[in-house]
Design an enzyme around this catalytic site. Structure first.
Site, PDB file in Angstrom:
ATOM      1  N   LYS A 150      38.913 -20.990 -31.123  1.00  0.00           N
ATOM      2  CA  LYS A 150      39.632 -19.751 -30.881  1.00  0.00           C
ATOM      3  C   LYS A 150      41.112 -20.101 -30.767  1.00  0.00           C
ATOM      4  O   LYS A 150      41.497 -20.970 -29.982  1.00  0.00           O
ATOM      5  CB  LYS A 150      39.164 -19.099 -29.584  1.00  0.00           C
ATOM      6  CG  LYS A 150      37.719 -18.638 -29.578  1.00  0.00           C
ATOM      7  CD  LYS A 150      37.585 -17.261 -30.194  1.00  0.00           C
ATOM      8  CE  LYS A 150      36.189 -16.689 -29.999  1.00  0.00           C
ATOM      9  NZ  LYS A 150      36.069 -15.328 -30.553  1.00  0.00           N
ATOM     10  N   ASP A 180      39.448 -18.964 -35.382  1.00  0.00           N
ATOM     11  CA  ASP A 180      39.313 -17.519 -35.195  1.00  0.00           C
ATOM     12  C   ASP A 180      40.535 -17.030 -34.437  1.00  0.00           C
ATOM     13  O   ASP A 180      40.741 -17.373 -33.273  1.00  0.00           O
ATOM     14  CB  ASP A 180      38.034 -17.218 -34.405  1.00  0.00           C
ATOM     15  CG  ASP A 180      37.799 -15.722 -34.219  1.00  0.00           C
ATOM     16  OD1 ASP A 180      38.613 -14.917 -34.718  1.00  0.00           O
ATOM     17  OD2 ASP A 180      36.794 -15.357 -33.575  1.00  0.00           O
ATOM     18  N   GLU A 206      39.180 -16.614 -39.232  1.00  0.00           N
ATOM     19  CA  GLU A 206      38.665 -15.268 -38.987  1.00  0.00           C
ATOM     20  C   GLU A 206      39.783 -14.350 -38.517  1.00  0.00           C
ATOM     21  O   GLU A 206      40.576 -14.716 -37.647  1.00  0.00           O
ATOM     22  CB  GLU A 206      37.558 -15.310 -37.924  1.00  0.00           C
ATOM     23  CG  GLU A 206      36.320 -16.083 -38.345  1.00  0.00           C
ATOM     24  CD  GLU A 206      35.250 -16.086 -37.263  1.00  0.00           C
ATOM     25  OE1 GLU A 206      35.173 -15.087 -36.495  1.00  0.00           O
ATOM     26  OE2 GLU A 206      34.500 -17.068 -37.174  1.00  0.00           O
ATOM     27  N   ASP A 231      36.237  -9.996 -39.485  1.00  0.00           N
ATOM     28  CA  ASP A 231      35.344  -9.900 -38.327  1.00  0.00           C
ATOM     29  C   ASP A 231      35.494  -8.517 -37.700  1.00  0.00           C
ATOM     30  O   ASP A 231      34.753  -7.591 -38.003  1.00  0.00           O
ATOM     31  CB  ASP A 231      35.685 -11.017 -37.346  1.00  0.00           C
ATOM     32  CG  ASP A 231      34.788 -11.029 -36.118  1.00  0.00           C
ATOM     33  OD1 ASP A 231      33.927 -10.138 -35.989  1.00  0.00           O
ATOM     34  OD2 ASP A 231      34.942 -11.921 -35.271  1.00  0.00           O
ATOM     35  N   LYS A 258      27.946  -9.347 -37.200  1.00  0.00           N
ATOM     36  CA  LYS A 258      27.498  -9.305 -35.812  1.00  0.00           C
ATOM     37  C   LYS A 258      26.664  -8.041 -35.643  1.00  0.00           C
ATOM     38  O   LYS A 258      27.225  -6.957 -35.429  1.00  0.00           O
ATOM     39  CB  LYS A 258      28.696  -9.306 -34.856  1.00  0.00           C
ATOM     40  CG  LYS A 258      29.550 -10.568 -34.952  1.00  0.00           C
ATOM     41  CD  LYS A 258      30.764 -10.481 -34.051  1.00  0.00           C
ATOM     42  CE  LYS A 258      31.553 -11.795 -34.070  1.00  0.00           C
ATOM     43  NZ  LYS A 258      32.793 -11.721 -33.283  1.00  0.00           N
TER      44      LYS A 258
END
Length: 349
Positions: A150, A180, A206, A231, A258
């Protein structure tokens, strides 16, 4: 006749987990229980995995909709769940579980028989430079061959230095790196950031900029020196025509699926169909569900034709997760059929 009830549940993080949107210490979720009134001892359980601050169904009337679902579960096809992604995910899971005998068996396969594993990436949450470096070392020592970081909350130079440190030790053939950004970059400096990141042989990034900026994202995907995966961009888009328009307009290299955030399994499967038609790659990621939701996503993932690391390593995040047959061994997620589920909730509404 089918009956249903639900119960709220608060998941507590073992360690506060940082993203570019803030630090998470707990996660609210709901469990949905469905049974036939003539056989109440056999029941299905699904997770309505509300994601506050991110899910399009984060609304004040969320519990009111859950109550509507419970009252009308016997005619669920008549209830419009198109804008209630996490509830749809929970309903689909609970009904599939009940259909397969109420054993938390959602998609029976070699995975649920304990004969197949799912390769997963090692997730590195945001933190200060020293903390993130320590977490990276832990994942590498555990045997992960794919690491996801992240980024976007600490100094960008420090983040680049962390990536450079990994690349000094491991080639791309040895360790796959994903990052991400959770929309942390602006459209004005995103390309510059991507050019710097491309020096570290990344698999993908992402959501480099905030969702909803289709033209800016399309330009980025056209000019990017490294693959971009959408995403948050998919969240809240339920209309089939709009899904196809997004993929055709932006032409991303990948999309991230997701299920609890994009319309359950049925919504995710439609995204897959459109992605294949548009020659867009994809993979599956969980969205901080408990083991109930993670189990359903993992079982579904095991039925799909994919051979790359998936983002399903969130089961060990919580101090009070639901004990389950799921086991994370190194960089693999497995299902141990000799282990049992343990539910202690008794406040179903």
């Amino acid at each position: 006749m089918l009956k249903a009830s639900y119960t709220p549940y608060i998941l507590h993080f073992k360690v506060p987990s940082g993203t570019s949107r803030g630090v998470l210490t707990q996660k609210e979720t709901y469990f949905l229980k469905v049974w036939d009134e003539h056989n109440p001892d056999c029941f299905g359980i699904g997770e309505c995995a509300l994601f506050k601050g991110l899910g399009a169904d984060d609304r004040p009337d969320y519990e009111a909709m859950l109550q509507t679902v419970c009252r009308g579960i016997d005619r669920i096809d008549e209830i419009d769940l198109s804008t209630w992604s996490s509830i749809r995910f929970g309903v689909e899971t609970a009904l599939l579980d009940l259909q397969h005998g109420g054993r938390r068996m959602i998609y029976p396969s070699e995975f649920t028989a304990g004969k197949q594993a799912i390769e997963i990436n090692g997730l590195i949450w945001m933190g200060d430079k020293r903390t993130m470096a320590s977490r990276i070392d832990e994942k590498l020592a555990a045997g992960f061959s794919c690491i996801k970081l992240k980024i976007g909350a600490i100094d960008f130079d420090d983040e680049c230095e962390l990536l450079a440190a990994i690349r000094r030790r491991y080639r791309r053939e040895d360790i796959e790196l994903r990052v991400d950004a959770n929309g942390a970059f602006s459209p004005y400096d995103a390309l510059e950031h991507l050019q710097r990141l491309s020096a570290y042989d990344l698999h993908s990034i992402e959501q480099p900029i905030r969702a909803g900026q289709w033209e800016a994202m399309a330009r980025l995907c056209e000019e990017t020196p490294l693959p971009i995966a959408l995403d948050e961009e998919l969240i809240g888009i339920t209309d089939s025509t709009e899904k196809l328009a997004l993929l055709e307009t932006i032409s991303p290299q990948y999309i991230i699926l997701k299920p609890s955030l994009i319309g359950g399994f049925s919504g995710a499967e439609e995204w897959i169909e459109f992605a294949r038609n548009c020659r867009v790659g994809w993979w599956i990621t969980s969205a901080l569900e408990s083991n109930v939701g993670l189990n359903a996503i993992a079982q579904w993932t095991a039925t799909l034709p994919i051979n790359m690391p998936q983002g399903l390593g969130t089961g060990a995040l919580y101090t009070n997760n639901i004990p389950s047959p799921l086991e994370q061994i190194g960089d693999e997620l497995r299902y141990n059929p000799d282990k049992t589920w343990i539910f202690s909730m008794d406040s179903w509404k």
